[in-house]
Scaffold this motif. Structure first.
Motif, PDB file in Angstrom:
ATOM      1  N   UNK A 242       0.834  -1.209   0.000  1.00 17.65           N
ATOM      2  CA  UNK A 242       0.000   0.000   0.000  1.00 17.65           C
ATOM      3  C   UNK A 242       0.867   1.258   0.000  1.00 17.65           C
ATOM      4  N   UNK A 243       0.287   2.352  -0.448  1.00 13.36           N
ATOM      5  CA  UNK A 243       1.029   3.613  -0.465  1.00 13.36           C
ATOM      6  C   UNK A 243       1.409   4.051   0.942  1.00 13.36           C
ATOM      7  N   UNK A 244       0.517   3.793   1.907  1.00 16.69           N
ATOM      8  CA  UNK A 244       0.825   4.157   3.294  1.00 16.69           C
ATOM      9  C   UNK A 244       2.051   3.401   3.792  1.00 16.69           C
ATOM     10  N   UNK A 245       2.143   2.117   3.441  1.00 14.82           N
ATOM     11  CA  UNK A 245       3.312   1.330   3.828  1.00 14.82           C
ATOM     12  C   UNK A 245       4.563   1.884   3.154  1.00 14.82           C
ATOM     13  N   UNK A 246       4.454   2.163   1.864  1.00 16.13           N
ATOM     14  CA  UNK A 246       5.619   2.676   1.124  1.00 16.13           C
ATOM     15  C   UNK A 246       6.099   3.991   1.726  1.00 16.13           C
ATOM     16  N   UNK A 247       5.159   4.881   2.054  1.00 13.36           N
ATOM     17  CA  UNK A 247       5.534   6.188   2.607  1.00 13.36           C
ATOM     18  C   UNK A 247       6.280   6.033   3.934  1.00 13.36           C
TER      19      UNK A 247
ATOM     20  N   UNK B 211      -0.166  -4.478   8.442  1.00 15.19           N
ATOM     21  CA  UNK B 211      -0.688  -5.797   8.074  1.00 15.19           C
ATOM     22  C   UNK B 211      -2.152  -5.750   7.645  1.00 15.19           C
ATOM     23  N   UNK B 212      -2.913  -4.795   8.157  1.00 11.81           N
ATOM     24  CA  UNK B 212      -4.315  -4.689   7.762  1.00 11.81           C
ATOM     25  C   UNK B 212      -4.463  -4.428   6.281  1.00 11.81           C
ATOM     26  N   UNK B 213      -3.673  -3.477   5.766  1.00  9.55           N
ATOM     27  CA  UNK B 213      -3.694  -3.172   4.331  1.00  9.55           C
ATOM     28  C   UNK B 213      -3.224  -4.381   3.526  1.00  9.55           C
ATOM     29  N   UNK B 214      -2.141  -4.964   3.984  1.00  6.44           N
ATOM     30  CA  UNK B 214      -1.504  -6.035   3.221  1.00  6.44           C
ATOM     31  C   UNK B 214      -2.368  -7.280   3.157  1.00  6.44           C
ATOM     32  N   UNK B 215      -2.862  -7.722   4.306  1.00  2.00           N
ATOM     33  CA  UNK B 215      -3.609  -8.971   4.352  1.00  2.00           C
ATOM     34  C   UNK B 215      -4.993  -8.845   3.729  1.00  2.00           C
ATOM     35  N   UNK B 216      -5.436  -7.619   3.448  1.00  2.00           N
ATOM     36  CA  UNK B 216      -6.719  -7.449   2.758  1.00  2.00           C
ATOM     37  C   UNK B 216      -6.678  -8.075   1.373  1.00  2.00           C
ATOM     38  N   UNK B 217      -5.486  -8.195   0.795  1.00  2.00           N
ATOM     39  CA  UNK B 217      -5.386  -8.799  -0.539  1.00  2.00           C
ATOM     40  C   UNK B 217      -5.573 -10.311  -0.498  1.00  2.00           C
ATOM     41  N   UNK B 218      -5.418 -10.923   0.682  1.00  2.00           N
ATOM     42  CA  UNK B 218      -5.548 -12.376   0.788  1.00  2.00           C
ATOM     43  C   UNK B 218      -6.958 -12.819   0.418  1.00  2.00           C
ATOM     44  N   UNK B 219      -7.972 -12.110   0.902  1.00  2.00           N
ATOM     45  CA  UNK B 219      -9.354 -12.467   0.590  1.00  2.00           C
ATOM     46  C   UNK B 219      -9.620 -12.350  -0.910  1.00  2.00           C
ATOM     47  N   UNK B 220      -9.059 -11.313  -1.545  1.00  2.00           N
ATOM     48  CA  UNK B 220      -9.231 -11.163  -2.993  1.00  2.00           C
ATOM     49  C   UNK B 220      -8.625 -12.346  -3.740  1.00  2.00           C
ATOM     50  N   UNK B 221      -7.438 -12.744  -3.334  1.00  2.00           N
ATOM     51  CA  UNK B 221      -6.757 -13.847  -4.011  1.00  2.00           C
ATOM     52  C   UNK B 221      -7.472 -15.175  -3.772  1.00  2.00           C
TER      53      UNK B 221
END
Length: 373
Positions: A49-54, A281-291
């Motif tokens: 996520x952009x927030x993580x990158x920043x 981790x909240x932003x990151x793990x949100x992609x798990x459900x999509x996958x």
């Protein structure tokens, strides 16, 4: 400008005094080809996520002036953050004393083999499974013993127990969800393996976040002298480039790998960026459900087309059955889709990617239905 050959390029590997057990081996690695749809390495296709990158950029900037100093040797801050994550994710209360981190789960496994394997010792795995297990065993002079899985590619628990009784291995690998097949080994079966094991059991949970079932961490209190649970941030965490793996076990296992780890093995930057990733981790793990939803969609369509698919709890699918899987792999590549031939006759593995990448794969799969046996 003329180019010259590298120094001594005509020297071959066979001419070097290589250890005998390494002769004829091939290095680990998937083909790195530039095609529109890269679905062969089980990476998470979503970027951080952009927030993580920043925050990562800020953290690296703040630490840059300290890079003349060695990193924190035992990564205690990162291990504390990992312990908090595992406690939340599995419901098993652990502390930093239960956690060890290294450069990817491969280094974690290598350190465990260095500490508990070696000349005269054996490691047992249930094949097909993660191809690095036998390679890491060879690299540490640990004899690798293969116990075939059943026809459904699940662990045949009776055959597993018989192999353990016969070989008395020092180390047993259980990969769940299994790579390359995607199936899960139940806690009941893992407990039976632990009860029979004369040495240690490494449960490799690299894809655990893609499975809704319980973690083997739930068994740690019952088996403190034999169970180690290995995990990684490479898959669910969008963090393959960060190279961060870890294990959860009794503190004595951390003491053991400290005897063999290289000094300052985790850089200052590796520790910092992994800690930032855990904070997001909240932003990151949100992609798990999509996958997971995409995995189910792709699996259903493959079955509709007539393919055999092993039910998967990971971010990939193992499918077939082909008369010549190598030829079919090439035909997928000719359709601009790179998937993985893992060397299992009649079968291929595809990583779940972005929806449009999965659509391209399914379109190719529809064109190649004639390859099914």
């Amino acid at each position: 400008m003329t180019t010259t050959s590298p120094l001594a390029a005509n020297t071959t590997l066979s001419e070097l005094p290589l250890r005998e057990e390494l002769r004829g081996q091939s290095p680990y690695g998937a083909p790195q080809l530039m095609v529109p749809n890269l679905l062969n390495t089980n990476e998470n296709p979503y970027p951080p996520s952009q927030a993580l990158i920043d925050e990562l950029v800020q953290e690296v900037s703040a630490l840059a002036h300290t890079l003349n100093r060695y990193p924190e040797r035992d990564a205690e801050g990162l291990r504390a953050a990992l312990a908090e994550y595992i406690s939340e994710q599995t419901g098993v209360a652990v502390t930093k004393e239960n956690l060890w981190a290294a450069n990817g789960s491969n280094e974690v496994l290598q350190q465990l083999l260095q500490a508990f394997g070696g000349p005269g010792r054996t490691a047992l795995g249930f094949q097909p499974s993660y191809s690095m297990h036998p390679l890491l065993a060879a690299g540490t002079q640990t004899e690798f013993l293969a116990c075939p899985r059943g026809e459904d590619f699940r662990i045949d628990i009776d055959a597993a127990l018989a192999a353990i009784d016969k070989h008395q291995p020092n180390i047993i690998f259980v990969t769940t969800p299994n790579n390359p097949t995607g199936d899960v080994t139940s806690l009941a079966d893992i407990r039976r393996i632990l009860d029979a094991a004369p040495g240690i059991v490494i449960v490799d949970e690299a894809y655990a976040e893609f499975d809704d079932g319980p973690s083997a961490c739930e068994l740690l209190a019952e088996y403190p002298r034999s169970l180690v649970v290995s995990r990684t941030m490479s898959k669910a965490f969008d963090f393959a480039g960060g190279r961060l793996g870890y294990f959860v076990a009794a503190p004595a296992f951390v003491e053991a790998v400290m005897l063999v780890r290289l000094p300052y093995h985790l850089s200052t930057l590796s520790q910092a960026v992994a800690t930032v990733a855990l904070r997001h981790k909240g932003d990151t793990l949100a992609t798990v459900a999509k996958l997971a939803a995409e995995r189910d969609r792709v699996q259903a369509r493959l079955i509709e087309l007539g393919y055999q698919v092993v039910p998967s709890s990971s971010n990939f699918l193992f499918f077939g059955k082909f008369a010549d899987q190598a030829a079919t792999w090439q035909r997928f590549l000719d359709n601009d889709v790179l998937i993985r031939d893992v060397g299992v006759p009649g079968h291929l593995r595809v990583t779940i990617g972005l929806p449009e990448e999965n659509d391209a794969f399914l379109a190719a799969a529809e064109n190649l239905v004639e390859d099914i046996q």
